[in-house]
Design a protein around this motif. Structure first.
Motif, PDB file in Angstrom:
ATOM      1  N   ALA A  49      40.382  27.701  28.480  1.00 31.44           N
ATOM      2  CA  ALA A  49      40.801  29.092  28.673  1.00 31.44           C
ATOM      3  C   ALA A  49      41.909  29.101  29.717  1.00 31.44           C
ATOM      4  CB  ALA A  49      39.628  29.964  29.111  1.00 31.44           C
ATOM      5  N   PHE A  50      42.547  30.256  29.904  1.00 30.13           N
ATOM      6  CA  PHE A  50      43.617  30.427  30.893  1.00 30.13           C
ATOM      7  C   PHE A  50      44.870  29.608  30.551  1.00 30.13           C
ATOM      8  CE2 PHE A  50      39.570  31.071  33.046  1.00 30.13           C
ATOM      9  CZ  PHE A  50      39.723  32.372  33.489  1.00 30.13           C
ATOM     10  N   GLN A  51      45.037  29.282  29.267  1.00 39.60           N
ATOM     11  CA  GLN A  51      46.192  28.455  28.894  1.00 39.60           C
ATOM     12  C   GLN A  51      47.507  29.182  29.101  1.00 39.60           C
ATOM     13  OE1 GLN A  51      43.668  29.311  26.740  1.00 39.60           O
ATOM     14  NE2 GLN A  51      42.923  27.511  25.612  1.00 39.60           N
ATOM     15  N   ASP A  52      47.536  30.483  28.778  1.00 42.39           N
ATOM     16  CA  ASP A  52      48.778  31.235  28.968  1.00 42.39           C
ATOM     17  C   ASP A  52      49.077  31.414  30.454  1.00 42.39           C
ATOM     18  OD1 ASP A  52      46.377  32.969  28.556  1.00 42.39           O
ATOM     19  OD2 ASP A  52      47.742  34.537  29.210  1.00 42.39           O
ATOM     20  N   TYR A  53      48.044  31.717  31.241  1.00 45.43           N
ATOM     21  CA  TYR A  53      48.221  31.859  32.698  1.00 45.43           C
ATOM     22  C   TYR A  53      48.775  30.559  33.273  1.00 45.43           C
ATOM     23  CZ  TYR A  53      46.819  33.540  37.413  1.00 45.43           C
ATOM     24  OH  TYR A  53      46.790  33.965  38.719  1.00 45.43           O
ATOM     25  N   ASP A  54      48.178  29.450  32.898  1.00 42.64           N
ATOM     26  CA  ASP A  54      48.640  28.144  33.363  1.00 42.64           C
ATOM     27  C   ASP A  54      50.093  27.897  32.955  1.00 42.64           C
ATOM     28  OD1 ASP A  54      48.342  25.120  34.013  1.00 42.64           O
ATOM     29  OD2 ASP A  54      48.821  25.130  31.873  1.00 42.64           O
ATOM     30  N   MET A  55      50.448  28.284  31.731  1.00 38.72           N
ATOM     31  CA  MET A  55      51.809  28.047  31.246  1.00 38.72           C
ATOM     32  C   MET A  55      52.823  28.810  32.082  1.00 38.72           C
ATOM     33  SD  MET A  55      53.455  26.415  28.713  1.00 38.72           S
ATOM     34  CE  MET A  55      54.607  25.891  29.995  1.00 38.72           C
ATOM     35  N   TRP A  56      52.549  30.090  32.346  1.00 35.56           N
ATOM     36  CA  TRP A  56      53.531  30.888  33.074  1.00 35.56           C
ATOM     37  C   TRP A  56      53.573  30.517  34.555  1.00 35.56           C
ATOM     38  CZ3 TRP A  56      55.683  31.200  29.024  1.00 35.56           C
ATOM     39  CH2 TRP A  56      55.178  31.772  27.878  1.00 35.56           C
ATOM     40  N   VAL A  57      52.461  30.065  35.115  1.00 40.09           N
ATOM     41  CA  VAL A  57      52.505  29.539  36.487  1.00 40.09           C
ATOM     42  C   VAL A  57      53.440  28.344  36.550  1.00 40.09           C
ATOM     43  CG1 VAL A  57      51.157  28.282  38.231  1.00 40.09           C
ATOM     44  CG2 VAL A  57      50.270  30.414  37.274  1.00 40.09           C
ATOM     45  N   GLN A  70      37.737  27.092  37.023  1.00 36.39           N
ATOM     46  CA  GLN A  70      37.651  26.089  38.090  1.00 36.39           C
ATOM     47  C   GLN A  70      38.709  25.006  37.904  1.00 36.39           C
ATOM     48  OE1 GLN A  70      33.809  24.204  38.320  1.00 36.39           O
ATOM     49  NE2 GLN A  70      34.224  23.262  40.286  1.00 36.39           N
ATOM     50  N   GLN A  71      38.918  24.600  36.652  1.00 40.66           N
ATOM     51  CA  GLN A  71      39.936  23.599  36.343  1.00 40.66           C
ATOM     52  C   GLN A  71      41.335  24.132  36.643  1.00 40.66           C
ATOM     53  OE1 GLN A  71      39.714  22.289  32.274  1.00 40.66           O
ATOM     54  NE2 GLN A  71      41.417  20.836  32.471  1.00 40.66           N
ATOM     55  N   PHE A  72      41.576  25.401  36.284  1.00 41.43           N
ATOM     56  CA  PHE A  72      42.879  26.026  36.550  1.00 41.43           C
ATOM     57  C   PHE A  72      43.175  26.057  38.047  1.00 41.43           C
ATOM     58  CE2 PHE A  72      45.002  29.911  37.929  1.00 41.43           C
ATOM     59  CZ  PHE A  72      46.222  29.822  37.274  1.00 41.43           C
ATOM     60  N   VAL A  73      42.204  26.491  38.842  1.00 39.33           N
ATOM     61  CA  VAL A  73      42.411  26.569  40.293  1.00 39.33           C
ATOM     62  C   VAL A  73      42.649  25.179  40.875  1.00 39.33           C
ATOM     63  CG1 VAL A  73      41.344  27.171  42.505  1.00 39.33           C
ATOM     64  CG2 VAL A  73      41.132  28.726  40.551  1.00 39.33           C
ATOM     65  N   ALA A  74      41.880  24.200  40.431  1.00 37.24           N
ATOM     66  CA  ALA A  74      42.060  22.838  40.935  1.00 37.24           C
ATOM     67  C   ALA A  74      43.447  22.303  40.572  1.00 37.24           C
ATOM     68  CB  ALA A  74      40.970  21.931  40.367  1.00 37.24           C
ATOM     69  N   LYS A  75      43.913  22.633  39.375  1.00 36.55           N
ATOM     70  CA  LYS A  75      45.217  22.149  38.918  1.00 36.55           C
ATOM     71  C   LYS A  75      46.348  22.686  39.787  1.00 36.55           C
ATOM     72  CE  LYS A  75      48.163  21.966  34.782  1.00 36.55           C
ATOM     73  NZ  LYS A  75      48.241  22.254  33.329  1.00 36.55           N
ATOM     74  N   ASN A 120      45.845  33.577  47.852  1.00 35.12           N
ATOM     75  CA  ASN A 120      45.673  33.242  46.447  1.00 35.12           C
ATOM     76  C   ASN A 120      44.251  32.775  46.156  1.00 35.12           C
ATOM     77  OD1 ASN A 120      48.915  31.629  46.487  1.00 35.12           O
ATOM     78  ND2 ASN A 120      48.459  33.768  46.024  1.00 35.12           N
ATOM     79  N   LEU A 121      43.724  31.912  47.014  1.00 33.79           N
ATOM     80  CA  LEU A 121      42.381  31.372  46.797  1.00 33.79           C
ATOM     81  C   LEU A 121      41.325  32.473  46.865  1.00 33.79           C
ATOM     82  CD1 LEU A 121      42.675  28.072  48.861  1.00 33.79           C
ATOM     83  CD2 LEU A 121      42.451  28.259  46.376  1.00 33.79           C
ATOM     84  N   GLN A 122      41.483  33.392  47.816  1.00 36.09           N
ATOM     85  CA  GLN A 122      40.532  34.496  47.932  1.00 36.09           C
ATOM     86  C   GLN A 122      40.592  35.396  46.697  1.00 36.09           C
ATOM     87  OE1 GLN A 122      38.190  35.200  50.180  1.00 36.09           O
ATOM     88  NE2 GLN A 122      38.609  33.451  51.517  1.00 36.09           N
ATOM     89  N   ASN A 123      41.788  35.621  46.181  1.00 38.28           N
ATOM     90  CA  ASN A 123      41.931  36.481  45.008  1.00 38.28           C
ATOM     91  C   ASN A 123      41.447  35.788  43.739  1.00 38.28           C
ATOM     92  OD1 ASN A 123      42.857  38.843  46.233  1.00 38.28           O
ATOM     93  ND2 ASN A 123      44.932  38.011  46.404  1.00 38.28           N
ATOM     94  N   GLN A 124      41.607  34.476  43.667  1.00 40.00           N
ATOM     95  CA  GLN A 124      41.026  33.747  42.542  1.00 40.00           C
ATOM     96  C   GLN A 124      39.495  33.771  42.620  1.00 40.00           C
ATOM     97  OE1 GLN A 124      42.475  32.544  39.833  1.00 40.00           O
ATOM     98  NE2 GLN A 124      44.515  33.164  40.511  1.00 40.00           N
ATOM     99  N   MET A 125      38.954  33.722  43.824  1.00 30.92           N
ATOM    100  CA  MET A 125      37.511  33.830  43.999  1.00 30.92           C
ATOM    101  C   MET A 125      37.027  35.203  43.542  1.00 30.92           C
ATOM    102  SD  MET A 125      35.152  33.432  47.426  1.00 30.92           S
ATOM    103  CE  MET A 125      35.698  35.024  48.093  1.00 30.92           C
ATOM    104  N   PHE A 126      37.800  36.256  43.869  1.00 36.16           N
ATOM    105  CA  PHE A 126      37.436  37.599  43.412  1.00 36.16           C
ATOM    106  C   PHE A 126      37.453  37.669  41.893  1.00 36.16           C
ATOM    107  CE2 PHE A 126      39.044  41.727  41.879  1.00 36.16           C
ATOM    108  CZ  PHE A 126      37.915  42.494  42.152  1.00 36.16           C
ATOM    109  N   TYR A 127      38.445  37.062  41.270  1.00 37.34           N
ATOM    110  CA  TYR A 127      38.498  37.078  39.811  1.00 37.34           C
ATOM    111  C   TYR A 127      37.266  36.392  39.224  1.00 37.34           C
ATOM    112  CZ  TYR A 127      40.082  36.569  35.048  1.00 37.34           C
ATOM    113  OH  TYR A 127      40.160  36.631  33.677  1.00 37.34           O
TER     114      TYR A 127
END
Length: 297
Positions: A173-181, A220-225, A234-241
């Protein structure tokens, strides 16, 4: 580059022939004529491939490719991008639709100083439609790592996608998010225009389990990447998500703490939604089924 460059639209599909036809027809209805559409059937087990090849056999702008075995949507997108002939590429999911001015509006807004261009989009519940992110904004990497505000589709130079290796097929999942990042990290801020030209049809997906273990693992994989790109905010907002995916209940004190890192309206709205869960369920049912649906079991 030509004043009317070729835009290649990539679309994966799997076992959704009626929706795929609707999506394809929305591309053929574009007011910008210089495009090609590459549909990749990811080894559908139904009649999808046969129906699509027969229906669009006389349309030279549509190519229908087929995977011999299922490899997932990202592999299908990458195959289409590799086969594309356009200067630009953009995507469409097989259950969604382009509005007729989709390609022309994105191309008109494109400037090489931006890594990619996307737009506001319409979230169609069935009975009710909402337009999301209807404000023009230049989105920096830091902002994008706070929250995915670009939408799942964007107009980008094909060579940039190829340079970055396309979509990451290892993510569930999150493939599009990862791509645009990765695009923004490599080529600079993105532009989101206010003119909504993409419709996301979610009425048929209301039963989706968004807090599935697979999705949580992928996050979790996206954040680690991308951890090396992220600051504390960013980390706090990813935790909220992640909290929202798990539908955790937050105390007022926890919400106030999280609001220190921005996205205040989003976090307050989530807090209120948790407190008014029953009303929220009725609201979604109303959006999906209309007023009469509230009284049906």
């Amino acid at each position: 580059m030509s004043q009317n460059p070729l835009i290649s639209v990539y679309m994966p599909t799997f076992n959704r022939v009626q929706m795929a036809c609707r999506a394809i027809d929305s591309v053929l209805a574009q007011d910008y004529p210089h495009f090609e559409l590459i549909v990749v059937d990811d080894a559908s087990s139904d009649e999808t491939y046969d129906v699509l090849t027969a229906r669009y056999a006389a349309e030279p702008r549509v190519s229908i490719l087929r995977q011999t075995h299922g490899q997932g949507a990202c592999a299908a997108r990458n195959r289409a991008i590799n086969a594309a002939k356009g200067d630009f590429v953009t995507g469409l999911d097989d259950d969604d639709e382009f509005l007729p001015h989709r390609l022309s509006s994105l191309l008109a807004a494109y400037d090489d100083k931006y890594s990619c261009v996307c737009s506001a989009y319409i979230w169609d519940y069935g009975s009710v439609k909402k337009t999301l992110y209807a404000q023009q904004q230049t989105v920096s990497l830091a902002e994008l790592l706070d929250l995915h505000t670009l939408s799942n589709q964007a107009l980008v130079k094909r060579e940039r996608m190829l340079q970055l290796g396309g979509f990451d097929t290892t993510l569930a999942a999150f493939q599009d998010y990862d791509m645009w990042v990765r695009v923004v990290a490599a080529f600079g801020p993105a532009l989101r225009i206010a003119d909504a030209s993409y419709k996301v049809n979610v009425g048929h997906e209301l039963g989706r389990i968004t807090n599935s273990p697979k999705r949580l693992d992928a996050h979790q994989q996206f954040v680690a990447k991308h951890r090396s790109l992220m600051n504390e905010r960013n980390l706090q907002n990813q935790m909220f998500y992640r909290i929202t995916m798990q539908q955790q209940t937050l105390s007022l004190a926890q919400v106030m703490h999280l609001c220190r890192y921005g996205l205040i309206k989003l976090k307050v709205r989530y807090y209120l939604k948790q407190r008014l869960a029953r009303l929220s369920q009725l609201r979604i049912r109303l959006f999906s089924k209309g007023l009469s649906g509230l009284f049906k079991k």
